[in-house]
Design a protein around this motif. Structure first.
Motif, mmCIF file in Angstrom:
data_model
loop_
_atom_site.group_PDB
_atom_site.id
_atom_site.type_symbol
_atom_site.label_atom_id
_atom_site.label_comp_id
_atom_site.label_asym_id
_atom_site.label_seq_id
_atom_site.Cartn_x
_atom_site.Cartn_y
_atom_site.Cartn_z
ATOM 1 N N ILE A 154 32.463 23.002 14.054
ATOM 2 C CA ILE A 154 33.666 23.716 14.870
ATOM 3 C C ILE A 154 33.347 23.805 16.452
ATOM 4 O O ILE A 154 33.987 23.451 17.074
ATOM 5 C CB ILE A 154 33.524 25.207 14.526
ATOM 6 C CG1 ILE A 154 34.354 25.594 13.023
ATOM 7 C CG2 ILE A 154 34.703 26.118 15.544
ATOM 8 C CD1 ILE A 154 34.240 26.972 12.399
ATOM 9 N N ALA A 155 31.746 24.021 16.527
ATOM 10 C CA ALA A 155 31.497 23.890 17.911
ATOM 11 C C ALA A 155 31.850 22.274 18.575
ATOM 12 O O ALA A 155 32.273 22.305 19.575
ATOM 13 C CB ALA A 155 29.945 23.801 18.191
ATOM 14 N N SER B 298 37.299 27.696 28.752
ATOM 15 C CA SER B 298 37.433 28.399 27.676
ATOM 16 C C SER B 298 37.044 28.003 26.357
ATOM 17 O O SER B 298 36.195 28.489 25.709
ATOM 18 C CB SER B 298 38.712 29.099 27.214
ATOM 19 O OG SER B 298 39.303 29.749 28.519
ATOM 20 N N LEU B 299 37.322 26.592 26.284
ATOM 21 C CA LEU B 299 36.741 25.963 24.886
ATOM 22 C C LEU B 299 35.310 25.718 25.075
ATOM 23 O O LEU B 299 34.727 25.721 24.013
ATOM 24 C CB LEU B 299 37.711 24.673 24.671
ATOM 25 C CG LEU B 299 39.032 24.990 24.345
ATOM 26 C CD1 LEU B 299 39.908 23.660 24.516
ATOM 27 C CD2 LEU B 299 39.106 25.503 22.698
ATOM 28 N N TYR B 300 34.719 25.299 26.041
ATOM 29 C CA TYR B 300 33.475 25.226 26.232
ATOM 30 C C TYR B 300 32.813 26.560 25.996
ATOM 31 O O TYR B 300 31.640 26.275 25.110
ATOM 32 C CB TYR B 300 32.950 24.831 27.677
ATOM 33 C CG TYR B 300 33.068 23.303 28.029
ATOM 34 C CD1 TYR B 300 33.205 22.356 27.180
ATOM 35 C CD2 TYR B 300 33.555 23.091 29.335
ATOM 36 C CE1 TYR B 300 33.299 20.853 27.240
ATOM 37 C CE2 TYR B 300 33.863 21.705 29.772
ATOM 38 C CZ TYR B 300 33.613 20.489 28.676
ATOM 39 O OH TYR B 300 33.805 19.469 28.947
ATOM 40 N N ARG B 301 33.181 27.533 26.372
ATOM 41 C CA ARG B 301 32.404 28.734 25.962
ATOM 42 C C ARG B 301 32.397 29.224 24.659
ATOM 43 O O ARG B 301 31.464 29.626 24.075
ATOM 44 C CB ARG B 301 33.087 30.173 26.790
ATOM 45 C CG ARG B 301 32.877 30.045 28.425
ATOM 46 C CD ARG B 301 33.575 31.397 29.058
ATOM 47 N NE ARG B 301 33.472 31.443 30.381
ATOM 48 C CZ ARG B 301 34.422 30.864 31.004
ATOM 49 N NH1 ARG B 301 35.614 30.558 30.681
ATOM 50 N NH2 ARG B 301 34.275 31.014 32.656
ATOM 51 N N GLU B 302 33.772 28.979 23.905
ATOM 52 C CA GLU B 302 33.933 29.184 22.377
ATOM 53 C C GLU B 302 32.725 28.085 21.688
ATOM 54 O O GLU B 302 32.244 28.583 20.773
ATOM 55 C CB GLU B 302 35.205 28.706 22.011
ATOM 56 C CG GLU B 302 36.245 29.803 22.792
ATOM 57 C CD GLU B 302 37.575 29.275 22.329
ATOM 58 O OE1 GLU B 302 37.881 28.659 21.233
ATOM 59 O OE2 GLU B 302 38.646 30.028 22.583
ATOM 60 N N ASP C 87 29.356 29.482 21.500
ATOM 61 C CA ASP C 87 29.236 30.426 20.745
ATOM 62 C C ASP C 87 28.867 30.064 19.354
ATOM 63 O O ASP C 87 27.984 30.572 18.578
ATOM 64 C CB ASP C 87 30.561 31.522 20.885
ATOM 65 C CG ASP C 87 30.769 32.215 22.021
ATOM 66 O OD1 ASP C 87 29.472 32.607 22.839
ATOM 67 O OD2 ASP C 87 31.781 32.890 22.322
ATOM 68 N N TYR C 88 29.607 28.970 18.796
ATOM 69 C CA TYR C 88 29.504 28.599 17.632
ATOM 70 C C TYR C 88 28.126 27.686 17.667
ATOM 71 O O TYR C 88 27.340 27.667 16.390
ATOM 72 C CB TYR C 88 30.517 27.530 17.155
ATOM 73 C CG TYR C 88 31.837 28.507 16.759
ATOM 74 C CD1 TYR C 88 31.894 28.642 15.415
ATOM 75 C CD2 TYR C 88 32.765 28.570 17.717
ATOM 76 C CE1 TYR C 88 32.854 29.463 15.079
ATOM 77 C CE2 TYR C 88 34.044 29.218 17.137
ATOM 78 C CZ TYR C 88 34.096 29.698 16.001
ATOM 79 O OH TYR C 88 35.387 30.367 15.666
ATOM 80 N N GLU D 31 21.452 30.092 14.860
ATOM 81 C CA GLU D 31 20.754 31.279 14.330
ATOM 82 C C GLU D 31 20.630 31.121 12.853
ATOM 83 O O GLU D 31 19.831 31.743 12.050
ATOM 84 C CB GLU D 31 21.714 32.534 14.561
ATOM 85 C CG GLU D 31 21.863 33.349 15.926
ATOM 86 C CD GLU D 31 22.766 34.231 16.340
ATOM 87 O OE1 GLU D 31 23.527 34.510 15.198
ATOM 88 O OE2 GLU D 31 22.791 34.602 17.262
ATOM 89 N N LEU D 32 21.468 30.441 12.400
ATOM 90 C CA LEU D 32 21.398 30.183 10.822
ATOM 91 C C LEU D 32 20.405 29.085 10.552
ATOM 92 O O LEU D 32 19.871 28.997 9.292
ATOM 93 C CB LEU D 32 22.805 29.613 10.135
ATOM 94 C CG LEU D 32 23.976 30.799 10.242
ATOM 95 C CD1 LEU D 32 25.236 30.261 10.135
ATOM 96 C CD2 LEU D 32 23.589 31.798 9.079
ATOM 97 N N ASN D 33 20.035 28.229 11.481
ATOM 98 C CA ASN D 33 19.079 27.344 11.056
ATOM 99 C C ASN D 33 18.370 26.833 12.335
ATOM 100 O O ASN D 33 18.644 26.217 13.163
ATOM 101 C CB ASN D 33 19.865 25.869 10.464
ATOM 102 C CG ASN D 33 19.009 24.876 10.325
ATOM 103 O OD1 ASN D 33 17.699 25.101 10.336
ATOM 104 N ND2 ASN D 33 19.407 23.732 10.029
ATOM 105 N N GLN D 34 17.159 27.530 12.497
ATOM 106 C CA GLN D 34 16.241 27.459 13.482
ATOM 107 C C GLN D 34 15.890 26.000 13.833
ATOM 108 O O GLN D 34 15.205 25.737 14.995
ATOM 109 C CB GLN D 34 15.118 28.252 13.580
ATOM 110 C CG GLN D 34 15.656 29.901 13.434
ATOM 111 C CD GLN D 34 16.034 30.458 14.869
ATOM 112 O OE1 GLN D 34 15.485 29.615 15.816
ATOM 113 N NE2 GLN D 34 17.035 31.366 14.789
#
Length: 284
Positions: A102-103, A123-127, A130-131, A137-140
């Motif tokens: 998604i990112a 705005s899309l860069y910021r989103e 986040d992804y 976070e899910l895969n360090q």
């Protein structure tokens, strides 16, 4: 940034569906779709995934694979939608991959808007950031997600600086445009003046002045001719001979005058008179 995770073999979780036949049919479509995807036949792969989705519309794996094929086709918005539907999974690895994809999709959408809609791109860069953060976070151990996060942060900063300076740039552009128009007007006016100064290119006022002067000259000429004609007419009535003009008598006139005096004296002498000339005549 171009890395896209895709499922090659369908998960055995499909076997837990209420209908083993339905699950088996969907699994076959997905397997064939994955084969076509590896051959870069993305439209054909989408056809297989779509057939499987009609049987399993909420499948996280099918939606994930649809998103991967959409991304490869450059249809980034539909890719985002498909990957988002895959986030309902309970598989943390699949969830991390879906967030990462998604990112990437949002990053690609931002790049398409950066020149036409820089605010939307920001705005899309910021989103996207986040992804990427959620994927990390899910895969360090996801080094690519970390790298992409850092890259997009830099690009966002550059874009925000550009947006900050945009009003000043627009002001300068307007000033340049105004100066350009003023210069064009000045050049046009100068060309008009140069054209007027050329022979045969008199202005209306100059032409009017010339016509007026020409009329005055014609009037003066007519007046002079009129006076000359009047003088000539008058001269014909009282014109004197050249000798009269000088105040002197011609020899012929002198002889005629002497002859007249002689006749008069002779007549006088005949009458017995004696007379003298009152004046001495010039000796011719």
């Amino acid at each position: 940034m171009n890395k896209i995770y895709s499922i090659i073999v369908i998960s055995f979780s499909l076997l837990f569906l209420s209908s083993a036949v339905l699950a088996s049919s969907a699994a076959k479509e997905v397997k064939e779709g994955n084969h076509l995807y590896k051959q870069k036949k993305y439209d054909d792969a989408l056809g297989k995934y779509s057939s499987a989705k009609t049987e399993l519309p909420d499948s996280d794996i099918i939606n994930f694979n649809i998103g991967a094929a959409m991304y490869k086709k450059g249809d980034f918005q539909n890719a985002v939608d498909a990957f988002t539907r895959a986030l309902v999974t309970e598989d943390k690895e699949l969830e991390a991959r879906a967030n990462y994809n998604i990112a990437n999709s949002k990053y690609s959408l931002a790049n398409l808007k950066i020149n036409t809609d820089p605010s939307g791109a920001a705005s899309l860069y910021r989103e996207a950031l986040d992804y990427y953060k959620r994927a990390i976070e899910l895969n360090q151990d996801d080094t690519e997600a970390k790298y992409n996060h850092e890259l997009v942060e830099k690009k966002l900063k550059v874009l925000l600086d550009r947006l900050k300076n945009q009003p000043e740039k627009e002001k300068k552009d307007k000033e340049k445009e105004k100066q350009s128009k003023d210069k064009q007007k000045q050049d046009k006016d100068k060309q008009g003046q140069d054209q007027q100064s050329k022979p045969g290119s008199d202005s209306k006022q100059q032409k009017g002045d010339k016509a007026k002067q020409s009329g005055i000259k014609q009037q003066d000429k007519k007046g002079a001719e009129h006076k000359k004609d009047a003088k000539k007419s008058k001269g014909q009535a009282v014109e004197k001979s050249p000798d009269e003009k000088t105040g002197e008598m011609s020899p012929e006139e002198a002889r005629m005058l002497l002859k007249a005096y002689g006749n008069e004296e002779a007549a006088h002498m005949k009458q017995g008179g004696h007379g003298q000339y009152e004046n001495v005549l010039k000796d011719w």
